[in-house]
Design a protein around this motif. Sequence first.
Motif, short mmCIF file in Angstrom:
data_model
loop_
_atom_site.label_atom_id
_atom_site.label_comp_id
_atom_site.label_asym_id
_atom_site.label_seq_id
_atom_site.Cartn_x
_atom_site.Cartn_y
_atom_site.Cartn_z
N SER A 44 -8.27 -1.82 -5.47
CA SER A 44 -6.78 -1.63 -5.09
C SER A 44 -6.29 -2.91 -4.88
O SER A 44 -6.81 -3.84 -4.28
N PHE A 45 -5.00 -3.18 -5.29
CA PHE A 45 -4.33 -4.50 -4.75
C PHE A 45 -3.10 -3.89 -3.92
O PHE A 45 -2.20 -3.01 -4.13
N ALA A 46 -2.91 -4.58 -2.90
CA ALA A 46 -1.58 -4.26 -2.13
C ALA A 46 -0.44 -4.84 -2.75
O ALA A 46 -0.49 -6.01 -3.39
N SER A 86 0.34 2.49 -7.16
CA SER A 86 -0.44 3.34 -7.89
C SER A 86 -0.90 4.70 -7.21
O SER A 86 -0.35 4.70 -5.68
N ARG A 87 -1.14 5.76 -7.66
CA ARG A 87 -1.20 6.92 -7.10
C ARG A 87 -2.54 6.88 -6.03
O ARG A 87 -2.33 7.75 -5.29
N TRP A 88 -3.26 5.95 -6.24
CA TRP A 88 -4.54 5.87 -5.30
C TRP A 88 -4.53 4.49 -4.63
O TRP A 88 -4.27 3.64 -5.23
N ASP A 89 -4.77 4.72 -3.25
CA ASP A 89 -5.36 3.70 -2.48
C ASP A 89 -6.64 3.55 -2.13
O ASP A 89 -7.08 4.37 -2.04
N GLY A 90 -6.98 2.33 -1.97
CA GLY A 90 -8.53 2.09 -1.38
C GLY A 90 -9.53 2.32 -2.49
O GLY A 90 -10.79 2.73 -2.39
N PRO A 139 -10.86 9.32 -7.11
CA PRO A 139 -11.80 7.90 -7.41
C PRO A 139 -12.52 7.52 -6.34
O PRO A 139 -13.43 6.79 -6.53
N GLN A 140 -12.35 7.99 -5.10
CA GLN A 140 -13.02 7.34 -3.73
C GLN A 140 -14.29 7.98 -3.71
O GLN A 140 -15.14 7.37 -2.90
N GLN A 141 -14.48 9.00 -4.36
CA GLN A 141 -16.01 9.54 -4.36
C GLN A 141 -16.88 8.69 -4.95
O GLN A 141 -18.23 8.86 -4.78
N PHE A 142 -16.61 7.81 -5.81
CA PHE A 142 -17.55 6.96 -6.51
C PHE A 142 -17.64 5.40 -5.77
O PHE A 142 -16.74 4.92 -5.57
#
Length: 348
Positions: free
Chosen positions: A97-99, A103-107, A211-214
């Motif tokens: 991710s980019f600051a 996007s729907r997701w951070d991190g 997505p953070q589960q991967f």
Amino acid sequence: MKPHFIVTLVPGDGIGPEIASALVKVFQAASVPITWDPYNSPTDDRSTLKAIVESARKHRLMIKGPLATPIAEGPRSINVTLRSALGLYANVRPCKSFAGVESRWDGVELLIVRENTEGAYTGIEHDRGQGKVEAVKIVTAAASMRIAEYAFRAASHRPRRTLAVAHKANIMKKADGLFLQCCREVARKYPAVSYREILVDNCCLQLVLDPQQFDVLLFQNLYGDIVSDLCAGLIGGLGLAPSANIGAECAMFEAVHGSAPDIAGQGIANPAALILSGVLLLRHVNLHREANRIEQAVRSVIGHREATTGDLGGNGTTTSFTNAVIEALHEPAKESLLPSLAVSESPW
């Protein structure tokens, strides 16, 4: 004394020359110890392709912009041809991710590892007549073991040490089944890496939901081509997605977005993906200080947004983005953000 490298440079088609020029300017401003061996696009002159392959084999490093590929007609994809000719068995695409990018997701922090030499993506097809076409999917134990070893080695160097392999072995029981057997065999060598298997369609669903589960995702060729673009969408698009193609004797780095002929020559193309692919090249040859400076500069410019191009919601141009990155090189360097590719078979 710091080593000096010669890198084969193929700017490519469409917006390729513009973003390649940006890359060269940023590397020069960062005093990267690289000399370029440039070649024109081989799209319209296939005789250039042989010279490009010879140069890449000689220097063992190559970076390229987008190359146009005709749809449903014409000769074999030059991208596929290059990967095959240079033995580039691992396609590696980090997605972080980019600051400053909505996007729907951070991190999000994923590493996509894709087998690059066989499977359904190689374009082996036969016209059987009477409106019937046959496409061949080849899976070998040797290639499957090799890419699984690369992926597990990469996962073992990351903090989370988790790897998921996506497949369709419920339907392609022999082809994908063999791939899974090889992954399981390699998994036994890496007990510290948490390993799971997931159907590729469910993998797409889960990436969109959470997505953070991967962490590290391993794919066969065609699946990886499709899902890696989905993952780029999670962080803001292909304009922010660097890519590396790793082999035993050579490595090629590239922007994976298209040649965008509709905006070629207008000076509004986003060069970030190619510059970040250059960062992966620098990590590959252990030039970590230069890589950190350039990556931090790109992220700083994207985070502040004033100089970003239209695809990132800004009003900047290729030149303004490039100049802003060069100016940001003077900021104090921080720790590395994109992963090191030192787990590859790099000779350096």
